[in-house]
Structures are given as structure tokens and as C-alpha cells.
Write a protein that holds these residues in place. Structure first.
Motif, PDB file in Angstrom:
ATOM      1  N   GLY A 146      52.829  64.241  48.750  1.00  0.00           N
ATOM      2  CA  GLY A 146      53.500  62.820  49.658  1.00  0.00           C
ATOM      3  C   GLY A 146      53.490  61.944  48.961  1.00  0.00           C
ATOM      4  N   ALA A 147      53.569  61.856  47.862  1.00  0.00           N
ATOM      5  CA  ALA A 147      53.740  60.813  47.229  1.00  0.00           C
ATOM      6  C   ALA A 147      54.547  59.929  48.193  1.00  0.00           C
ATOM      7  CB  ALA A 147      53.876  61.006  45.561  1.00  0.00           C
ATOM      8  N   SER A 148      56.037  59.830  49.085  1.00  0.00           N
ATOM      9  CA  SER A 148      56.492  59.402  49.324  1.00  0.00           C
ATOM     10  C   SER A 148      55.785  58.584  50.535  1.00  0.00           C
ATOM     11  CB  SER A 148      57.992  59.840  49.770  1.00  0.00           C
ATOM     12  OG  SER A 148      57.438  60.781  50.089  1.00  0.00           O
ATOM     13  N   TYR A 198      52.260  56.986  52.348  1.00  0.00           N
ATOM     14  CA  TYR A 198      52.161  55.432  52.203  1.00  0.00           C
ATOM     15  C   TYR A 198      50.551  55.881  51.334  1.00  0.00           C
ATOM     16  CZ  TYR A 198      50.201  50.417  53.235  1.00  0.00           C
ATOM     17  OH  TYR A 198      49.942  49.221  53.434  1.00  0.00           O
ATOM     18  N   TYR A 250      57.526  64.587  47.208  1.00  0.00           N
ATOM     19  CA  TYR A 250      58.038  64.069  48.547  1.00  0.00           C
ATOM     20  C   TYR A 250      58.835  65.082  49.056  1.00  0.00           C
ATOM     21  CZ  TYR A 250      63.090  63.934  45.860  1.00  0.00           C
ATOM     22  OH  TYR A 250      63.773  64.190  45.223  1.00  0.00           O
ATOM     23  N   PHE A 251      59.281  64.975  50.503  1.00  0.00           N
ATOM     24  CA  PHE A 251      59.693  65.810  51.394  1.00  0.00           C
ATOM     25  C   PHE A 251      61.813  64.730  51.813  1.00  0.00           C
ATOM     26  CE2 PHE A 251      60.290  68.220  55.156  1.00  0.00           C
ATOM     27  CZ  PHE A 251      60.612  69.486  54.595  1.00  0.00           C
ATOM     28  N   ALA A 252      60.937  64.405  52.594  1.00  0.00           N
ATOM     29  CA  ALA A 252      62.607  63.958  52.771  1.00  0.00           C
ATOM     30  C   ALA A 252      62.639  62.765  52.403  1.00  0.00           C
ATOM     31  CB  ALA A 252      62.307  63.478  54.672  1.00  0.00           C
ATOM     32  N   ASP A 303      58.525  71.412  49.702  1.00  0.00           N
ATOM     33  CA  ASP A 303      57.658  71.665  51.176  1.00  0.00           C
ATOM     34  C   ASP A 303      56.425  72.254  50.894  1.00  0.00           C
ATOM     35  OD1 ASP A 303      57.392  72.542  53.573  1.00  0.00           O
ATOM     36  OD2 ASP A 303      59.840  73.124  53.725  1.00  0.00           O
ATOM     37  N   ARG A 317      55.216  73.694  52.888  1.00  0.00           N
ATOM     38  CA  ARG A 317      55.516  75.805  53.741  1.00  0.00           C
ATOM     39  C   ARG A 317      56.134  76.384  52.426  1.00  0.00           C
ATOM     40  NH1 ARG A 317      57.477  73.167  58.680  1.00  0.00           N
ATOM     41  NH2 ARG A 317      58.766  71.791  57.293  1.00  0.00           N
ATOM     42  N   ALA A 350      50.264  64.979  51.173  1.00  0.00           N
ATOM     43  CA  ALA A 350      51.312  65.263  52.380  1.00  0.00           C
ATOM     44  C   ALA A 350      50.569  65.765  54.134  1.00  0.00           C
ATOM     45  CB  ALA A 350      51.950  66.500  51.754  1.00  0.00           C
ATOM     46  N   MET A 357      51.804  63.228  60.945  1.00  0.00           N
ATOM     47  CA  MET A 357      51.100  62.803  62.557  1.00  0.00           C
ATOM     48  C   MET A 357      52.120  62.941  63.362  1.00  0.00           C
ATOM     49  SD  MET A 357      49.466  61.372  59.548  1.00  0.00           S
ATOM     50  CE  MET A 357      50.115  60.949  58.384  1.00  0.00           C
ATOM     51  N   MET A 389      43.260  65.546  51.596  1.00  0.00           N
ATOM     52  CA  MET A 389      43.254  64.210  52.941  1.00  0.00           C
ATOM     53  C   MET A 389      42.601  64.647  53.869  1.00  0.00           C
ATOM     54  SD  MET A 389      42.694  61.277  50.782  1.00  0.00           S
ATOM     55  CE  MET A 389      42.754  59.732  52.509  1.00  0.00           C
ATOM     56  N   SER A 394      40.851  63.490  58.082  1.00  0.00           N
ATOM     57  CA  SER A 394      40.858  61.990  59.188  1.00  0.00           C
ATOM     58  C   SER A 394      39.667  61.951  59.798  1.00  0.00           C
ATOM     59  CB  SER A 394      42.125  62.543  59.638  1.00  0.00           C
ATOM     60  OG  SER A 394      41.802  61.291  60.955  1.00  0.00           O
ATOM     61  N   THR A 420      39.525  59.365  56.452  1.00  0.00           N
ATOM     62  CA  THR A 420      39.420  58.189  56.291  1.00  0.00           C
ATOM     63  C   THR A 420      40.054  58.632  57.367  1.00  0.00           C
ATOM     64  OG1 THR A 420      40.495  56.836  54.504  1.00  0.00           O
ATOM     65  CG2 THR A 420      42.019  57.965  55.395  1.00  0.00           C
ATOM     66  N   LEU A 452      41.826  54.635  59.747  1.00  0.00           N
ATOM     67  CA  LEU A 452      43.646  53.615  59.438  1.00  0.00           C
ATOM     68  C   LEU A 452      43.586  52.934  58.211  1.00  0.00           C
ATOM     69  CD1 LEU A 452      42.740  51.264  63.013  1.00  0.00           C
ATOM     70  CD2 LEU A 452      44.303  54.179  62.906  1.00  0.00           C
TER      71      LEU A 452
END
Ligand SMILES: NC(=O)c1ccc[n+]([C@@H]2O[C@H](COP(=O)([O-])OP(=O)(O)OC[C@H]3O[C@@H](n4cnc5c(N)ncnc54)[C@H](OP(=O)(O)O)[C@@H]3O)[C@@H](O)[C@H]2O)c1
Length: 279
Positions: free
Chosen positions: A7-9, A11, A30-32, A46, A48, A69, A72, A102, A104, A150, A152
Motif C-alpha cells: 500500500g505504498a501508493s 498516504y 501499489y494497486f491502482a 493485488d 487478494r 494496504a 476504507m 496496520m 485502526s 492508529t 486519524l
């Protein structure tokens, strides 16, 4: 150190790439949205797709994985967040990589704050359900992950999407009765990198809250941001409890464990806003 950031693309993942030591070998997924940073090896994966994740681990052989990755929103949340995390955890086990996952603050119902690391998940939204399920599956697949809960995440260079939308007036109402502990993205990234290094010293932590020390309502946070950027608040106060869809009210995280084991300072919003130069 070979670090894999999923998920490095996104935030948080991009924040980790910016803050990681330059001599680390880094693979980033990254994905998209392709990754702009050229100093890392970027892979479109992906989470998955079990074969793709296997190939990534087999090729890169990470020592540590920071798995950020996630989705939301949308109907793919459960599959990406829960099933995808299970696959990443399975490969981390198979390739003997340490795993930082990660999670939440919204896995809690918001009625029993503050939440320390022993608190049990009680999700009340679909996103929260997917993140709580992710924790369960990660722990089932991997014997000693570090689950990072974590709150916000915000920052200004680049600006996080929520702050941008708040300043631009895309949120007409902000809740006065919904409390979070916002964390500055650089502090979170530094803490994750420190955790990755602690792992090398074989420090065992299973769950750790990494959030800011200042509990703020979404409205209070919005006002602080607007004041810091010298713009008129373009939002009105609203009451979360009056909304038809239940939302966790107070997800304050107890961060005393992080404050005792990490050197990284987890700064309050007030301290960050006075420390940094906003342009
Ligand atoms: N941001 C917050 O305030 C906050 C608060 C609490 C917890 N967290 C947790 O922190 C983590 C990072 O959040 P974030 O704000 O960085 O999220 P983000 O900006 O939305 O980034 C999400 C990342 O996940 C990737 N992704 C989405 N679907 C994927 C798939 N099927 N396969 C592989 N990658 C996929 C995205 O890739 P593309 O963009 O390339 O598609 C992106 O890189 C998440 O686990 C989140 O639950 C965040």
C-alpha cells in the motif's frame, strides 16, 4: 534491511517510504496508483492474489513487512482488508519475514475509551468489521505479528486527503462528539520504522497503539487546521449521535506503551502545528 511496504501508493505507506533510512532496500506495492518514488522497487500487486503475493515475497525476501494496504470504503473492503491481510500474513510466515500490520482505532465501539492494547474489538461499521477481522486472520496465520492501531493520520507535505477536504469545505459538518487522537504522518512513519528496527533486536510486542496524545473532536481538529492555514472554517458543528448510521464516538487510544518503548515522539496536534512551517 530489506523492507516490504504494501500500500505504498497510499498516504501512510508513502510516508514510510519518505522516512525510511536511505540504506534500506525497499520494495513497495501499489494497486491502482503507481508509486512515484524511483528509489524503491515498485510492484503492482493485488493483496487478494495469493500467487502474486507469493511471487513478490519469493523475489524480494523481505526481513520486515509493513502492511498498510487497505480500503476504507466500498464493497471490496472485507476481501481486501481481511482476506488480503491473511494472505500477506501467510506469506510472511512462509518466508520468515517479520510483520507489522496496520489496524485502526475504529475497531472499538467508541463507548469505553481510553482503549489500551488489551481492549477487545467491538466494531460497529463495515470498515471496522473488516479491520477487526483482519487482526483475527493475521493472528491466525502468523504467530507473533505486531498489530499497530492508529487514529486519524494527517500531514501537510503532501497534505492528507481529509485535511484537504476539510480546508476546501468538502465536509459541510464536522462532529463535536466524535473523538480521535490524530497522529502526524511523519511521527507514525518514524514509529513504524523504529518498530521495524526494534524487531531486529527481538523486542516482542504483539499490539501497540500509535496515535497522538491529544484527544480532539473532529470539529475541534477542523478548527485547528483552519486556523493554522488562516482560512475561514467552511464547516458547521454537528452531532454524530444524531446520525442514523452509528459511528464510534470516542476512540481515544492509550499510548503509554508506545511512549515507553519508542524513542519517536508522538506529538500532539498543537505541538505539530507550532513545530512545522505551513505553506
Ligand atoms: N489514514 C488514516 O487516517 C488511518 C487511520 C487508522 C488506520 N489506518 C490504516 O492505515 C493503513 C494505511 O492507510 P492509508 O491512509 O495510507 O490508506 P490509503 O491512503 O487509502 O492507501 C491504501 C493503500 O492500499 C492499496 N490498496 C487498495 N486496494 C488494494 C488491493 N486490492 N491490493 C493491494 N493494495 C491495495 C492502495 O493502492 P492504490 O491506491 O494504488 O490502489 C493504497 O496504496 C490502512 O490499513 C488503514 O486501515 C489509516
Amino acid at each position: 534491511m530489506r523492507l516490504l511496504v504494501t500500500g505504498a501508493s497510499g498516504y501512510v505507506g508513502a510516508g514510510v517510504l519518505r522516512r525510511a533510512p536511505q540504506d534500506w532496500e525497499i520494495a513497495a506495492t501499489y494497486f491502482a496508483h503507481p508509486i512515484e518514488q524511483t528509489s524503491v522497487a515498485a510492484f503492482c500487486v493485488d493483496v487478494r492474489d495469493v500467487d502474486a503475493v507469493y511471487q513478490l515475497f519469493d523475489q524480494f525476501r523481505p526481513h520486515v513487512v509493513i502492511h498498510t494496504a487497505a480500503l476504507m470504503t466500498g464493497d471490496q473492503m472485507m476481501s481486501v482488508n481481511a482476506d488480503g491481510s491473511r494472505i500477506v500474513a501467510r506469506m510472511a510466515t512462509k518466508f520468515n519475514a517479520r510483520l507489522i500490520h496496520m489496524s485502526s482505532d475504529v475497531i472499538f465501539d467508541g463507548e469505553h475509551a481510553p482503549y489500551d492494547e488489551t481492549a477487545s474489538a467491538a466494531p460497529i461499521t463495515p470498515y471496522a468489521e473488516s479491520k477487526a477481522r483482519a487482526e483475527e486472520l493475521v493472528c491466525a496465520e502468523y504467530s507473533n505479528p505486531i498489530i499497530v492501531r492508529t487514529s486519524l493520520v494527517y500531514g501537510f507535505n503532501p497534505m492528507d486527503p481529509r485535511t484537504r477536504q476539510t480546508l476546501d469545505g468538502n465536509f459541510p459538518r464536522l462532529f463535536t462528539d466524535e473523538y480521535r487522537c490524530p497522529i502526524f504522518v511523519d511521527d507514525l512513519a518514524d514509529a513504524l520504522i523504529e518498530l521495524a528496527q526494534l524487531l531486529r533486536a527481538e523486542r516482542e510486542i504483539s499490539v501497540i497503539n500509535i496515535a497522538g496524545p491529544q484527544r480532539l473532536s473532529r470539529y475541534e481538529f477542523g478548527v485547528k487546521l483552519a486556523n493554522a492555514f488562516h482560512v475561514e472554517p467552511k464547516f458547521q458543528p454537528a452531532v454524530s449521535a444524531s446520525f442514523a448510521t452509528p459511528r464510534p464516538r470516542d476512540c481515544r487510544l492509550d499510548i503509554s506503551l508506545a511512549q515507553s518503548v519508542l524513542k519517536t515522539q508522538l506529538r500532539s496536534v498543537d505541538d505539530v502545528l507550532s513545530d512545522i512551517r505551513l505553506v
